[in-house]
Design a protein around this motif. Structure first.
Motif, PDB file in Angstrom:
ATOM      1  N   PRO A 144       0.853  -1.073  -0.290  1.00  0.00           N
ATOM      2  CA  PRO A 144      -0.175   0.086  -0.260  1.00  0.00           C
ATOM      3  C   PRO A 144       0.791   1.061   0.074  1.00  0.00           C
ATOM      4  O   PRO A 144       1.546   1.138   0.770  1.00  0.00           O
ATOM      5  CB  PRO A 144      -0.873  -0.164   1.564  1.00  0.00           C
ATOM      6  CG  PRO A 144      -0.756  -1.056   2.165  1.00  0.00           C
ATOM      7  CD  PRO A 144       0.479  -2.599   1.156  1.00  0.00           C
ATOM      8  N   LEU A 145       0.502   2.254  -0.772  1.00  0.00           N
ATOM      9  CA  LEU A 145       1.079   3.022  -0.600  1.00  0.00           C
ATOM     10  C   LEU A 145       0.428   4.412   0.255  1.00  0.00           C
ATOM     11  O   LEU A 145      -0.849   4.897  -0.135  1.00  0.00           O
ATOM     12  CB  LEU A 145       1.155   4.330  -2.395  1.00  0.00           C
ATOM     13  CG  LEU A 145       2.041   5.147  -1.980  1.00  0.00           C
ATOM     14  CD1 LEU A 145       3.221   5.385  -1.967  1.00  0.00           C
ATOM     15  CD2 LEU A 145       1.747   5.770  -3.858  1.00  0.00           C
ATOM     16  N   SER A 146       0.627   5.114   1.175  1.00  0.00           N
ATOM     17  CA  SER A 146       0.650   6.395   2.089  1.00  0.00           C
ATOM     18  C   SER A 146       1.643   7.116   1.694  1.00  0.00           C
ATOM     19  O   SER A 146       2.180   7.336   1.734  1.00  0.00           O
ATOM     20  CB  SER A 146       0.761   5.336   3.291  1.00  0.00           C
ATOM     21  OG  SER A 146       0.198   4.637   3.778  1.00  0.00           O
ATOM     22  N   PHE A 147       0.348   8.039   1.921  1.00  0.00           N
ATOM     23  CA  PHE A 147       1.046   9.834   2.000  1.00  0.00           C
ATOM     24  C   PHE A 147       0.623  10.498   2.917  1.00  0.00           C
ATOM     25  O   PHE A 147      -0.849  10.137   3.030  1.00  0.00           O
ATOM     26  CB  PHE A 147       1.564  10.562   0.607  1.00  0.00           C
ATOM     27  CG  PHE A 147       0.584  10.472  -0.017  1.00  0.00           C
ATOM     28  CD1 PHE A 147      -0.879  11.858  -0.212  1.00  0.00           C
ATOM     29  CD2 PHE A 147      -0.140   8.895  -1.108  1.00  0.00           C
ATOM     30  CE1 PHE A 147      -1.879  11.318  -0.752  1.00  0.00           C
ATOM     31  CE2 PHE A 147      -1.252   9.040  -2.200  1.00  0.00           C
ATOM     32  CZ  PHE A 147      -2.206  10.028  -1.908  1.00  0.00           C
ATOM     33  N   ASP A 148       0.715  11.343   3.177  1.00  0.00           N
ATOM     34  CA  ASP A 148       0.301  13.198   3.367  1.00  0.00           C
ATOM     35  C   ASP A 148      -0.435  13.659   3.211  1.00  0.00           C
ATOM     36  O   ASP A 148      -0.203  14.433   2.237  1.00  0.00           O
ATOM     37  CB  ASP A 148       0.913  13.963   4.465  1.00  0.00           C
ATOM     38  CG  ASP A 148       0.292  14.847   5.624  1.00  0.00           C
ATOM     39  OD1 ASP A 148       0.330  14.494   6.211  1.00  0.00           O
ATOM     40  OD2 ASP A 148      -0.291  15.796   4.638  1.00  0.00           O
ATOM     41  N   ARG A 149      -1.985  13.199   2.796  1.00  0.00           N
ATOM     42  CA  ARG A 149      -2.738  14.305   1.562  1.00  0.00           C
ATOM     43  C   ARG A 149      -2.836  15.712   2.137  1.00  0.00           C
ATOM     44  O   ARG A 149      -2.004  16.364   0.705  1.00  0.00           O
ATOM     45  CB  ARG A 149      -3.964  13.823   1.937  1.00  0.00           C
ATOM     46  CG  ARG A 149      -4.964  13.933   1.186  1.00  0.00           C
ATOM     47  CD  ARG A 149      -6.502  13.183   1.325  1.00  0.00           C
ATOM     48  NE  ARG A 149      -7.764  13.435   0.171  1.00  0.00           N
ATOM     49  CZ  ARG A 149      -8.395  14.588  -0.469  1.00  0.00           C
ATOM     50  NH1 ARG A 149      -7.765  15.880  -0.286  1.00  0.00           N
ATOM     51  NH2 ARG A 149      -8.502  14.519  -1.756  1.00  0.00           N
ATOM     52  N   GLU A 150      -3.010  16.754   3.070  1.00  0.00           N
ATOM     53  CA  GLU A 150      -2.652  17.901   3.111  1.00  0.00           C
ATOM     54  C   GLU A 150      -1.306  18.234   2.418  1.00  0.00           C
ATOM     55  O   GLU A 150      -1.241  18.988   1.844  1.00  0.00           O
ATOM     56  CB  GLU A 150      -2.788  18.191   5.124  1.00  0.00           C
ATOM     57  CG  GLU A 150      -4.365  18.087   4.797  1.00  0.00           C
ATOM     58  CD  GLU A 150      -5.260  18.207   4.308  1.00  0.00           C
ATOM     59  OE1 GLU A 150      -5.490  19.806   3.975  1.00  0.00           O
ATOM     60  OE2 GLU A 150      -6.375  17.946   3.892  1.00  0.00           O
ATOM     61  N   THR A 151      -0.083  17.629   2.985  1.00  0.00           N
ATOM     62  CA  THR A 151       1.476  17.622   2.250  1.00  0.00           C
ATOM     63  C   THR A 151       1.237  18.207   0.328  1.00  0.00           C
ATOM     64  O   THR A 151       1.698  18.891   0.212  1.00  0.00           O
ATOM     65  CB  THR A 151       1.977  17.337   3.053  1.00  0.00           C
ATOM     66  OG1 THR A 151       2.101  17.659   3.920  1.00  0.00           O
ATOM     67  CG2 THR A 151       3.455  17.437   1.997  1.00  0.00           C
ATOM     68  N   VAL A 152       0.823  17.236   0.191  1.00  0.00           N
ATOM     69  CA  VAL A 152       0.836  16.884  -1.183  1.00  0.00           C
ATOM     70  C   VAL A 152      -0.257  17.939  -2.171  1.00  0.00           C
ATOM     71  O   VAL A 152       0.349  17.949  -3.113  1.00  0.00           O
ATOM     72  CB  VAL A 152       1.066  15.155  -1.856  1.00  0.00           C
ATOM     73  CG1 VAL A 152       1.563  14.517  -1.440  1.00  0.00           C
ATOM     74  CG2 VAL A 152      -0.788  14.771  -1.153  1.00  0.00           C
ATOM     75  N   LEU A 153      -1.528  17.885  -1.461  1.00  0.00           N
ATOM     76  CA  LEU A 153      -2.503  18.803  -2.083  1.00  0.00           C
ATOM     77  C   LEU A 153      -1.510  20.019  -1.534  1.00  0.00           C
ATOM     78  O   LEU A 153      -1.584  21.239  -2.879  1.00  0.00           O
ATOM     79  CB  LEU A 153      -3.384  18.789  -0.633  1.00  0.00           C
ATOM     80  CG  LEU A 153      -4.432  19.927  -1.922  1.00  0.00           C
ATOM     81  CD1 LEU A 153      -4.952  19.920  -2.718  1.00  0.00           C
ATOM     82  CD2 LEU A 153      -5.854  20.287  -0.340  1.00  0.00           C
ATOM     83  N   GLU A 154      -0.875  20.645  -0.339  1.00  0.00           N
ATOM     84  CA  GLU A 154       0.224  21.713  -0.296  1.00  0.00           C
ATOM     85  C   GLU A 154       0.783  22.059  -1.790  1.00  0.00           C
ATOM     86  O   GLU A 154       0.813  23.446  -2.365  1.00  0.00           O
ATOM     87  CB  GLU A 154       0.071  21.835   0.542  1.00  0.00           C
ATOM     88  CG  GLU A 154       1.831  23.444   1.135  1.00  0.00           C
ATOM     89  CD  GLU A 154       0.616  24.622   1.211  1.00  0.00           C
ATOM     90  OE1 GLU A 154       0.938  25.634   1.501  1.00  0.00           O
ATOM     91  OE2 GLU A 154      -0.937  24.184   1.390  1.00  0.00           O
ATOM     92  N   ARG A 155       1.307  20.649  -1.584  1.00  0.00           N
ATOM     93  CA  ARG A 155       2.629  21.528  -2.866  1.00  0.00           C
ATOM     94  C   ARG A 155       1.753  21.147  -4.594  1.00  0.00           C
ATOM     95  O   ARG A 155       2.458  22.321  -5.335  1.00  0.00           O
ATOM     96  CB  ARG A 155       3.993  19.481  -2.847  1.00  0.00           C
ATOM     97  CG  ARG A 155       4.220  19.652  -2.195  1.00  0.00           C
ATOM     98  CD  ARG A 155       4.512  18.320  -1.701  1.00  0.00           C
ATOM     99  NE  ARG A 155       5.597  17.955  -0.782  1.00  0.00           N
ATOM    100  CZ  ARG A 155       5.733  16.877  -0.145  1.00  0.00           C
ATOM    101  NH1 ARG A 155       5.978  16.211  -1.119  1.00  0.00           N
ATOM    102  NH2 ARG A 155       6.856  16.843   1.109  1.00  0.00           N
TER     103      ARG A 155
END
Length: 209
Positions: free
Chosen positions: A17-28
Motif C-alpha cells: 500500500p502507498l501512504s502519504f500525507d494528503r494535506e502535504t501533497v495538496l499544498e505542493r
C-alpha cells in the motif's frame, strides 16, 4: 476519496500500500498550479512536485481538475483568505478595505509562495476545453465582489460611507485594484511597490460629506 484526514492509503493490485500525507501533497500541488497555471501544468509536473505516482494522484483526487478544485479551496482558506477581514471593524469600512488590500499585498509578495493571486493567475489563457475551470474562478471572483459589496452597503447603512456611493461600483473598483496588484506582483513588483498601490487606491475612497 477521503477528505479531512491526515493520511490517504491506496492499495494497488500489486505491491505494498502507498501512504502519504494528503494535506502535504495538496499544498505542493497548490503551489504548482499557482505558479504555472491550470492548463500549462501537467500530471508529470504535479506528481514530481507532490512526490507521488500518477495512480496515487488519481486515487486520491480523481483527476487533474479535481485536484485543482481542492487546491483552489485550500488557497482560499489559507494564503488567499485575506477577505476574512471583511467585518474586522464593523464601524470603519475604509479601514477594512485598506486591511484587505494590505493583506493581499503581503500574500502576493510573500517570498515563500508564488507571486500574485492564484485565483487571478492560474486561470489566465484557459482554452474552451477548460470552461469549467474558468467558471470556477469567475464564481470565486464574483463571490468576493458580492461580499465586498455587502460590506460597503453595511458601511452606508451605518453612516461611515456616503449614501451617494454605489456599493457595487466601489466593490468592482477595489476588485480591479486587486487583480492589477496580482499582475504587478507577477511582473516582479516588490512589497513596498504593492503597498504604494494600496495607498493610491485608498486615496480614491469617497470622502464623507
Amino acid at each position: 476519496m477521503e477528505t479531512d484526514t491526515a493520511v490517504v492509503t491506496e492499495r494497488r493490485p500489486r505491491g505494498r500500500p502507498l501512504s502519504f500525507d494528503r494535506e502535504t501533497v495538496l499544498e505542493r500541488a497548490m503551489h504548482v498550479f499557482w505558479r504555472q497555471g491550470y492548463e500549462t501544468t501537467s500530471i508529470s509536473d504535479l506528481t514530481t512536485a507532490m512526490g507521488i505516482t500518477a495512480p496515487s494522484l488519481y486515487a486520491a483526487f480523481g483527476d487533474k481538475e479535481g485536484l485543482y478544485r481542492e487546491a483552489v479551496q485550500r488557497y482560499r482558506k489559507g494564503p488567499g483568505g485575506y477577505n476574512e477581514c471583511m467585518m474586522s471593524d464593523p464601524h470603519d469600512t475604509r479601514a477594512v478595505v485598506r486591511e484587505l488590500l494590505v493583506s493581499a499585498a503581503n500574500n502576493m509578495s510573500c517570498p515563500e509562495t508564488p507571486s500574485g493571486c492564484m485565483i487571478v493567475m492560474s486561470g489566465v489563457n484557459c482554452s474552451p476545453e477548460s470552461a469549467d475551470i474558468q467558471l470556477l474562478l469567475t464564481e470565486c471572483r464574483t463571490g468576493f465582489e458580492t461580499d465586498l459589496t455587502a460590506r460597503i452597503q453595511h458601511g452606508i447603512d451605518n453612516g461611515d460611507v456616503p449614501a451617494s456611493v454605489s456599493p457595487g461600483a466601489l466593490a468592482k473598483f477595489y476588485s480591479a485594484v486587486l487583480c492589477g496588484m496580482s499582475m504587478q506582483a507577477r511582473d516582479g513588483a516588490t512589497h513596498d511597490a504593492l503597498i504604494a498601490i494600496c495607498d493610491a487606491a485608498m486615496a480614491a475612497w469617497p470622502a464623507r460629506p
